[in-house]
Design a protein around this motif. Structure first.
Motif, PDB file in Angstrom:
ATOM      1  N   ARG A 103       0.771  -1.164  -0.116  1.00  0.00           N
ATOM      2  CA  ARG A 103      -0.001  -0.050  -0.001  1.00  0.00           C
ATOM      3  C   ARG A 103       0.931   1.342  -0.005  1.00  0.00           C
ATOM      4  O   ARG A 103       0.612   2.277  -0.779  1.00  0.00           O
ATOM      5  N   HIS A 104       1.892   1.252   0.802  1.00  0.00           N
ATOM      6  CA  HIS A 104       2.687   2.310   0.669  1.00  0.00           C
ATOM      7  C   HIS A 104       3.552   2.680  -0.608  1.00  0.00           C
ATOM      8  O   HIS A 104       3.700   3.575  -0.912  1.00  0.00           O
ATOM      9  N   ARG A 105       3.895   1.469  -1.178  1.00  0.00           N
ATOM     10  CA  ARG A 105       4.594   1.466  -2.563  1.00  0.00           C
ATOM     11  C   ARG A 105       3.717   2.152  -3.614  1.00  0.00           C
ATOM     12  O   ARG A 105       3.866   3.184  -4.598  1.00  0.00           O
ATOM     13  N   ILE A 106       2.447   1.455  -3.420  1.00  0.00           N
ATOM     14  CA  ILE A 106       1.249   2.241  -4.261  1.00  0.00           C
ATOM     15  C   ILE A 106       0.986   3.732  -4.139  1.00  0.00           C
ATOM     16  O   ILE A 106       0.988   4.607  -4.954  1.00  0.00           O
ATOM     17  N   ASP A 107       0.913   4.202  -2.845  1.00  0.00           N
ATOM     18  CA  ASP A 107       0.782   5.536  -2.528  1.00  0.00           C
ATOM     19  C   ASP A 107       1.962   6.375  -3.047  1.00  0.00           C
ATOM     20  O   ASP A 107       1.913   7.562  -3.886  1.00  0.00           O
ATOM     21  N   GLN A 108       3.249   5.752  -2.919  1.00  0.00           N
ATOM     22  CA  GLN A 108       4.525   6.560  -3.545  1.00  0.00           C
ATOM     23  C   GLN A 108       4.407   6.627  -5.021  1.00  0.00           C
ATOM     24  O   GLN A 108       4.745   7.749  -5.682  1.00  0.00           O
ATOM     25  N   LEU A 109       3.979   5.698  -5.753  1.00  0.00           N
ATOM     26  CA  LEU A 109       3.917   5.375  -7.035  1.00  0.00           C
ATOM     27  C   LEU A 109       2.809   6.320  -7.700  1.00  0.00           C
ATOM     28  O   LEU A 109       3.016   7.250  -8.721  1.00  0.00           O
ATOM     29  N   GLU A 110       1.709   6.584  -6.864  1.00  0.00           N
ATOM     30  CA  GLU A 110       0.695   7.649  -7.394  1.00  0.00           C
ATOM     31  C   GLU A 110       1.205   9.076  -7.388  1.00  0.00           C
ATOM     32  O   GLU A 110       0.830   9.887  -8.160  1.00  0.00           O
ATOM     33  N   LEU A 111       1.889   9.156  -6.030  1.00  0.00           N
ATOM     34  CA  LEU A 111       2.402  10.666  -5.778  1.00  0.00           C
ATOM     35  C   LEU A 111       3.428  10.987  -7.018  1.00  0.00           C
ATOM     36  O   LEU A 111       3.529  11.817  -7.804  1.00  0.00           O
ATOM     37  N   ARG A 112       4.283  10.198  -7.477  1.00  0.00           N
ATOM     38  CA  ARG A 112       5.025  10.298  -8.796  1.00  0.00           C
ATOM     39  C   ARG A 112       4.439  10.139  -9.950  1.00  0.00           C
ATOM     40  O   ARG A 112       4.855  11.284 -10.772  1.00  0.00           O
ATOM     41  N   LEU A 113       3.432   9.388 -10.249  1.00  0.00           N
ATOM     42  CA  LEU A 113       2.835   9.392 -11.292  1.00  0.00           C
ATOM     43  C   LEU A 113       2.027  10.888 -11.533  1.00  0.00           C
ATOM     44  O   LEU A 113       2.149  11.540 -12.484  1.00  0.00           O
ATOM     45  N   ALA A 114       1.300  11.479 -10.279  1.00  0.00           N
ATOM     46  CA  ALA A 114       0.750  12.767 -10.580  1.00  0.00           C
ATOM     47  C   ALA A 114       1.853  13.790 -10.779  1.00  0.00           C
ATOM     48  O   ALA A 114       1.642  14.828 -11.658  1.00  0.00           O
ATOM     49  N   ALA A 115       3.170  13.750 -10.148  1.00  0.00           N
ATOM     50  CA  ALA A 115       4.103  14.783 -10.180  1.00  0.00           C
ATOM     51  C   ALA A 115       4.501  14.594 -12.116  1.00  0.00           C
ATOM     52  O   ALA A 115       4.657  15.719 -12.509  1.00  0.00           O
ATOM     53  N   LEU A 116       4.607  13.579 -12.461  1.00  0.00           N
ATOM     54  CA  LEU A 116       4.958  13.394 -14.013  1.00  0.00           C
ATOM     55  C   LEU A 116       3.923  14.079 -14.970  1.00  0.00           C
ATOM     56  O   LEU A 116       4.213  14.657 -15.769  1.00  0.00           O
ATOM     57  N   GLU A 117       2.705  13.747 -14.455  1.00  0.00           N
ATOM     58  CA  GLU A 117       1.657  14.337 -15.408  1.00  0.00           C
ATOM     59  C   GLU A 117       1.640  15.776 -15.026  1.00  0.00           C
ATOM     60  O   GLU A 117       1.064  16.582 -16.385  1.00  0.00           O
ATOM     61  N   ARG A 118       1.781  16.328 -14.056  1.00  0.00           N
ATOM     62  CA  ARG A 118       1.770  17.778 -13.845  1.00  0.00           C
ATOM     63  C   ARG A 118       2.952  18.282 -14.788  1.00  0.00           C
ATOM     64  O   ARG A 118       2.726  19.405 -15.269  1.00  0.00           O
ATOM     65  N   ARG A 119       4.211  17.736 -14.766  1.00  0.00           N
ATOM     66  CA  ARG A 119       5.166  18.185 -15.637  1.00  0.00           C
ATOM     67  C   ARG A 119       4.849  18.182 -17.006  1.00  0.00           C
ATOM     68  O   ARG A 119       5.262  18.983 -18.006  1.00  0.00           O
ATOM     69  N   GLY A 120       4.158  17.139 -17.443  1.00  0.00           N
ATOM     70  CA  GLY A 120       3.728  16.943 -18.829  1.00  0.00           C
ATOM     71  C   GLY A 120       2.736  18.038 -19.363  1.00  0.00           C
ATOM     72  O   GLY A 120       2.676  18.462 -20.427  1.00  0.00           O
ATOM     73  N   ILE A 121       1.970  18.590 -18.497  1.00  0.00           N
ATOM     74  CA  ILE A 121       0.864  19.451 -18.778  1.00  0.00           C
ATOM     75  C   ILE A 121       1.499  20.829 -18.565  1.00  0.00           C
ATOM     76  O   ILE A 121       1.075  21.747 -19.715  1.00  0.00           O
ATOM     77  N   GLU A 122       2.681  20.902 -18.076  1.00  0.00           N
ATOM     78  CA  GLU A 122       3.229  22.534 -17.931  1.00  0.00           C
ATOM     79  C   GLU A 122       4.088  22.884 -19.185  1.00  0.00           C
ATOM     80  O   GLU A 122       4.281  22.507 -20.160  1.00  0.00           O
TER      81      GLU A 122
END
Length: 122
Positions: A103-122
């Protein structure tokens, strides 16, 4: 008197008797189903233990007829002596720890994915 009221009275009386046993002996005496639920020891193992004199038991009048009670502390102590029960408990703890880690790893991956998606939008 309606059956439900009689049943409720019998059940309440039985619960009061269980509390009295616990107060007199300073240890809770519980039905086999409750001992099984709280310790993970099967009913067949509990029966074997009290038949072999490894734990005490009592037969008392319950709401549905005779009810077998065992001291919860004795069940816990006897279960601690069983290698099979200890291995099962360790596996369950191990599985619980693995689930928590995943669960902890999934939470970390979701945070990384959200950060990557924000970079792609900018």
């Amino acid at each position: 008197m309606p059956v439900s009221v009689d049943w409720d009275d019998r059940l309440a009386k039985w619960r009061d008797e269980l509390e009295l046993f616990a107060q007199l002996d300073e240890t809770p005496w519980v039905p086999l189903a409750q001992a099984e639920a709280e310790t993970g020891v099967s009913r067949s193992a509990l029966r074997s233990w009290y038949r072999n004199g490894e734990i005490e038991s009592r037969l008392v009048d319950g709401p549905n007829g005779p009810q077998r009670l065992v001291p919860l502390d004795a069940v816990v102590a006897r279960a601690a002596q069983s290698p099979r029960i200890q291995r099962r408990a360790e596996r369950e703890i191990s599985l619980e720890a693995q689930v928590t880690l995943l669960r902890h790893r999934i939470d970390q991956l979701e945070l990384r994915l959200a950060a990557l998606e924000r970079r792609g939008i900018e």
